[in-house]
Design a protein around this motif. Structure first.
Motif, short mmCIF file in Angstrom:
data_model
loop_
_atom_site.label_atom_id
_atom_site.label_comp_id
_atom_site.label_asym_id
_atom_site.label_seq_id
_atom_site.Cartn_x
_atom_site.Cartn_y
_atom_site.Cartn_z
N MET A 264 35.35 36.93 50.14
CA MET A 264 34.38 37.70 50.90
C MET A 264 34.27 39.12 50.34
SD MET A 264 35.49 36.43 54.72
CE MET A 264 34.56 37.75 55.49
N PHE A 265 35.40 39.72 50.03
CA PHE A 265 35.38 41.03 49.40
C PHE A 265 34.72 40.95 48.01
CE2 PHE A 265 38.82 42.17 52.42
CZ PHE A 265 38.30 43.36 52.90
N LEU B 104 45.41 34.74 55.37
CA LEU B 104 44.25 35.60 55.56
C LEU B 104 43.74 36.13 54.23
CD1 LEU B 104 45.06 37.63 58.80
CD2 LEU B 104 43.21 35.99 58.45
N SER B 105 44.67 36.42 53.33
CA SER B 105 44.28 36.88 52.00
C SER B 105 43.41 35.85 51.31
CB SER B 105 45.53 37.18 51.17
OG SER B 105 45.19 37.60 49.88
N SER B 106 43.76 34.57 51.45
CA SER B 106 42.99 33.50 50.82
C SER B 106 41.55 33.47 51.34
CB SER B 106 43.66 32.15 51.10
OG SER B 106 44.95 32.12 50.59
N VAL B 107 41.39 33.71 52.64
CA VAL B 107 40.08 33.61 53.25
C VAL B 107 39.21 34.82 52.92
CG1 VAL B 107 38.86 33.51 55.46
CG2 VAL B 107 40.94 32.16 55.13
N VAL B 108 39.79 36.01 52.99
CA VAL B 108 38.95 37.21 52.90
C VAL B 108 38.71 37.68 51.47
CG1 VAL B 108 39.76 37.98 55.16
CG2 VAL B 108 40.88 38.86 53.12
N GLN B 109 39.53 37.24 50.52
CA GLN B 109 39.38 37.77 49.17
C GLN B 109 38.03 37.42 48.54
OE1 GLN B 109 42.42 39.13 45.72
NE2 GLN B 109 43.08 37.69 47.25
N GLY C 122 37.61 37.55 42.88
CA GLY C 122 38.22 37.27 44.17
C GLY C 122 38.87 35.92 44.23
N VAL C 123 38.27 34.93 43.56
CA VAL C 123 38.83 33.58 43.57
C VAL C 123 39.99 33.45 42.59
CG1 VAL C 123 38.34 31.15 43.07
CG2 VAL C 123 36.69 32.52 44.36
#
Length: 392
Positions: free
Chosen positions: A64-65, A57-62, A334-335
């Motif tokens: 986005m943040f 989930l961290s990979s997906v949402v970071q 984020g990436v």
């Protein structure tokens, strides 16, 4: 009366300390793995699934943040996300349910994901784009990683997994430090109204270079997360030592990163970022090979060398990513600090599954090839064009 220098360095110091309190919880997940295997009889695959829960989930949402922080400043995310990251790990040992353990570890991963893009943006502004200052900011995170194994061992070895609520303490301290850092950044801006900052107006995003850099960081991440998850168990097998020998190896892996990060900033100032990054990937190939192939206590030396090779380019990845995407600094943070780092956790279940049917040594052997691929990806990169300075 505070000097201008104090106004500049104070926020970076506080951000670095707060970063350490957050990244304790990235290191704590891997540090919990041996205790989950011992106390709950998890298989390697099940234990690596816990690492995956913190990463997926961290990979997906970071990113986005990161996109959100490019549009709006969200400084409140720093203390809130710190508390979320700590709460998830603190609840990991409360229930014996595997599903609940995965859920709370995932919450911790989301908290860590929310923290990094905004923290990288604030640190970049506070440091005026200095490689050395960003190195100190990254150092805090690495020290947090290094502190996790002995902290988790001290708590869990004393009270078992049900003592995990005590692990919330760094999050409480980190939330206070983040709040103080944000006040310091505001004070710094007020103290130096004529300061300069990097202007992003007219700058062009270099997506191809950023993509190559991100691919290299993924390779680095898979090596780091794979070793983080299994080095403790692996060293026990290879040296015949007990739990202390495994915890010591994980501590060396994390602590070597603290030295590597500071060294990376200094070397980049003298030799250039990309040159340092390339040499680091080349060194990591030999170091990981030593970890996999060399038996006995000499393993610790290769673990330390691997840590240095993986961490020397760490803060340089962040600043390079931000300079390749000057209009999307939040996304870049984020990436480089999040997605590409967290995605390494996705490989952990595969490593665990191979280890279950063969051996840990066989499962870890493919990690030797990944720094080679990383070196090939960064080899053609060029230094980002320097951006103009504009009045703050």
């Amino acid at each position: 009366m505070a000097t201008n220098s104090d106004a500049r360095t104070g926020p970076i110091t506080l951000l670095s300390l707060g970063h350490g309190c957050v990244d304790v919880y990235q290191g704590a997940v891997a540090a919990l793995v041996p205790f989950l295997v011992t106390e709950r009889a998890y298989t390697y695959a099940a234990a690596s699934g816990v690492v995956l829960a913190a990463s997926l989930l961290s990979s997906v949402v970071q990113p986005m943040f990161g996109a959100l922080t490019d549009r709006w400043a969200m400084p409140w995310l720093l203390p809130v996300s710190t508390l979320a990251g700590g709460a998830g790990v603190a609840l990991a040992g409360v229930s014996g349910s595997y599903a609940l353990t995965l859920a709370v570890i995932a919450i911790s991963g989301i908290g860590v994901a929310a923290y990094h893009p905004e923290a990288a943006r604030v640190a970049r502004d506070a440091s005026r784009g200095s490689h050395t200052a960003m190195g100190w900011f990254s150092l805090g995170g690495n020290l947090g990683f290094a502190a996790a194994p002995p902290m988790v061992a001290a708590v869990i070895a004393t009270g078992g997994l049900r003592a995990s609520p005590l692990l919330i303490v760094p999050a409480l301290a980190g939330a206070v430090l983040c709040a103080a850092a944000l006040r310091g950044v505001a004070a710094s801006a007020a103290a130096e109204p004529g300061a300069v900052r990097v202007s992003r107006a007219g700058a062009m995003d270099d997506w191809p270079s950023f993509a190559r850099l991100s691919g290299a960081i993924v390779c680095r991440s898979i090596v780091f997360v794979g070793l983080s998850a299994f080095i403790s168990l692996y060293v026990r097998e290879r040296t015949g030592g007990g739990a202390a020998s495994g915890t010591a190896a994980l501590f060396v892996l994390y602590l070597g990163g603290a030295v590597g990060t500071v060294t990376g900033g200094a070397l980049a100032t003298r030799h250039g970022r990309l040159s340092v990054v390339r040499w680091s990937y080349a060194l990591t190939v030999l170091a990981v090979a030593g970890v996999v192939l060399v038996p006995g206590p000499a393993l610790y030396a290769f673990v330390a060398l691997t840590s240095a090779g993986l961490y020397v380019p760490f803060s340089l990845h962040v600043t390079l990513g931000q300079d390749y995407l000057p209009r999307r600094v939040g996304v870049a943070g984020g990436v480089t600090l999040g997605l590409t780092v967290s995605i390494g956790g996705i490989a952990s279940p595969f490593i665990g599954a191979v280890a279950d049917v063969t051996s840990l040594q066989t499962a870890l052997a493919p990690l030797i090839a990944l720094p080679v691929l990383g070196w090939l990806l960064v080899r053609p990169l060029r230094e980002p064009a320097m951006l103009e300075a504009a009045p703050a």
